[in-house]
Design a protein around this motif. Structure first.
Motif, PDB file in Angstrom:
ATOM      1  N   GLY A   3       0.810  -1.215   0.000  1.00  0.00           N
ATOM      2  CA  GLY A   3       0.000   0.000   0.000  1.00  0.00           C
ATOM      3  C   GLY A   3       0.845   1.268   0.000  1.00  0.00           C
ATOM      4  N   GLU A  49      -6.291   6.449   8.225  1.00  0.00           N
ATOM      5  CA  GLU A  49      -5.773   5.076   8.125  1.00  0.00           C
ATOM      6  C   GLU A  49      -6.435   4.361   6.952  1.00  0.00           C
ATOM      7  OE1 GLU A  49      -3.730   2.866  10.117  1.00  0.00           O
ATOM      8  OE2 GLU A  49      -2.880   4.779  10.746  1.00  0.00           O
ATOM      9  N   GLY A  50      -5.653   3.589   6.223  1.00  0.00           N
ATOM     10  CA  GLY A  50      -6.244   2.718   5.199  1.00  0.00           C
ATOM     11  C   GLY A  50      -6.383   3.345   3.826  1.00  0.00           C
ATOM     12  N   ASN A  52      -5.760   4.054   0.056  1.00  0.00           N
ATOM     13  CA  ASN A  52      -5.237   3.192  -1.002  1.00  0.00           C
ATOM     14  C   ASN A  52      -5.827   3.655  -2.328  1.00  0.00           C
ATOM     15  OD1 ASN A  52      -3.888   1.095  -2.301  1.00  0.00           O
ATOM     16  ND2 ASN A  52      -4.426  -0.407  -0.732  1.00  0.00           N
ATOM     17  N   LEU A  57     -10.642  -0.271  -3.178  1.00  0.00           N
ATOM     18  CA  LEU A  57     -11.495  -0.093  -2.000  1.00  0.00           C
ATOM     19  C   LEU A  57     -12.962  -0.283  -2.368  1.00  0.00           C
ATOM     20  CD1 LEU A  57      -9.800   3.216  -0.804  1.00  0.00           C
ATOM     21  CD2 LEU A  57      -9.458   0.978   0.244  1.00  0.00           C
ATOM     22  N   ARG A  61     -16.061   1.837   1.895  1.00  0.00           N
ATOM     23  CA  ARG A  61     -14.757   2.247   2.454  1.00  0.00           C
ATOM     24  C   ARG A  61     -14.333   3.601   1.882  1.00  0.00           C
ATOM     25  NH1 ARG A  61     -12.294   2.921   6.028  1.00  0.00           N
ATOM     26  NH2 ARG A  61     -10.144   2.424   6.535  1.00  0.00           N
ATOM     27  N   ARG A  62     -14.546   3.782   0.568  1.00  0.00           N
ATOM     28  CA  ARG A  62     -14.197   5.071  -0.063  1.00  0.00           C
ATOM     29  C   ARG A  62     -14.952   6.212   0.593  1.00  0.00           C
ATOM     30  NH1 ARG A  62     -14.225   2.082  -5.088  1.00  0.00           N
ATOM     31  NH2 ARG A  62     -16.372   2.688  -5.559  1.00  0.00           N
ATOM     32  N   LEU A  65     -13.603   6.899   4.092  1.00  0.00           N
ATOM     33  CA  LEU A  65     -12.294   7.569   4.019  1.00  0.00           C
ATOM     34  C   LEU A  65     -12.446   9.010   3.540  1.00  0.00           C
ATOM     35  CD1 LEU A  65     -10.071   4.685   2.640  1.00  0.00           C
ATOM     36  CD2 LEU A  65      -9.639   5.947   4.749  1.00  0.00           C
ATOM     37  N   SER A 141      -3.405   8.731  -3.305  1.00  0.00           N
ATOM     38  CA  SER A 141      -4.520   7.824  -2.962  1.00  0.00           C
ATOM     39  C   SER A 141      -5.745   8.619  -2.518  1.00  0.00           C
ATOM     40  CB  SER A 141      -4.149   6.901  -1.788  1.00  0.00           C
ATOM     41  OG  SER A 141      -3.067   6.107  -2.099  1.00  0.00           O
TER      42      SER A 141
END
Length: 205
Positions: A3, A49-50, A52, A57, A61-62, A65, A141
């Motif tokens: 990542g 965090e996380g 990418n 994703l 999750r997108r 984030l 990202s």
């Protein structure tokens, strides 16, 4: 290293450039809709965090984030229209969208990290092109997430106005169902006429 990380940014910050913008675009491949770019200056103390590459994703999750990115970073999303894509070509149009996103940031970056192998020629800020940057730099990202969420929303909205093409699921990419809808329903004002599958249908019309 799995990542993206902050090493590109840390190197530039160490050289006296604290404001680093990650820049990415989404929507170069679709047959319809704008090309969308985002520029993001992350706060080094509040990196979500996380992060990418947005393609790796889930949508859920997108969105989660993006909420964190918007709360802690300087973010601007910008577009180039279908007309601009047809007029100046998709590469120039995606660079134009990138230039607009960078120009729209609240603070001017000291340096930009651009996803890909080319730097937009209209850019007056020092920049580094980073191949596969969305999987290597957290700033890029973050930009890829902001651009994808924004463009997906536009395509969902257009899908309501022009049903049958499946833009809510294919985002305008040339899926089999999209191509067959083009052939049966015809070309909309949101299709890129310079793209071969669309151009070919117009030539037959």
């Amino acid at each position: 290293m799995d990542g993206p990380d902050f090493s590109f940014e840390a190197g530039l910050i160490a050289r006296g450039m604290p404001r680093i913008a990650g820049v990415d675009e989404v929507g170069r491949g679709p047959l319809a809709g704008p090309v969308t770019a985002a520029a993001v200056i992350l706060d080094p103390a509040r990196i979500p965090e996380g992060l990418n590459d947005s393609k790796k994703l889930t949508e859920k999750r997108r969105l989660a984030l993006l909420e964190q990115i918007m709360a802690s970073a300087d973010v601007c999303v910008a577009h180039a229209t279908v007309e601009e894509i047809d007029e100046i070509n998709i590469l120039r149009a995606s660079h134009l969208a990138m230039e607009r996103a960078i120009a729209g940031l609240r603070t001017r970056p000291h340096h930009c990290l651009i996803d890909g192998n080319l730097i937009p020629r209209g850019l007056s800020i020092p920049a580094t092109a980073v191949i596969k940057g969305d999987a290597r730099s957290v700033s890029i990202s973050a930009a890829s997430i902001a651009a994808k969420v924004a463009r997906d929303a536009i395509m969902r909205d257009l899908a309501q106005q022009f049903p049958g093409y499946g833009w809510d699921s294919n985002a305008g990419y040339p899926s089999k169902s999209h191509i067959s809808a083009l052939q049966s329903l015809g070309v909309t004002p949101h299709h890129r006429k310079s793209f071969k599958p669309v151009h070919n249908i117009l030539c037959k019309a």
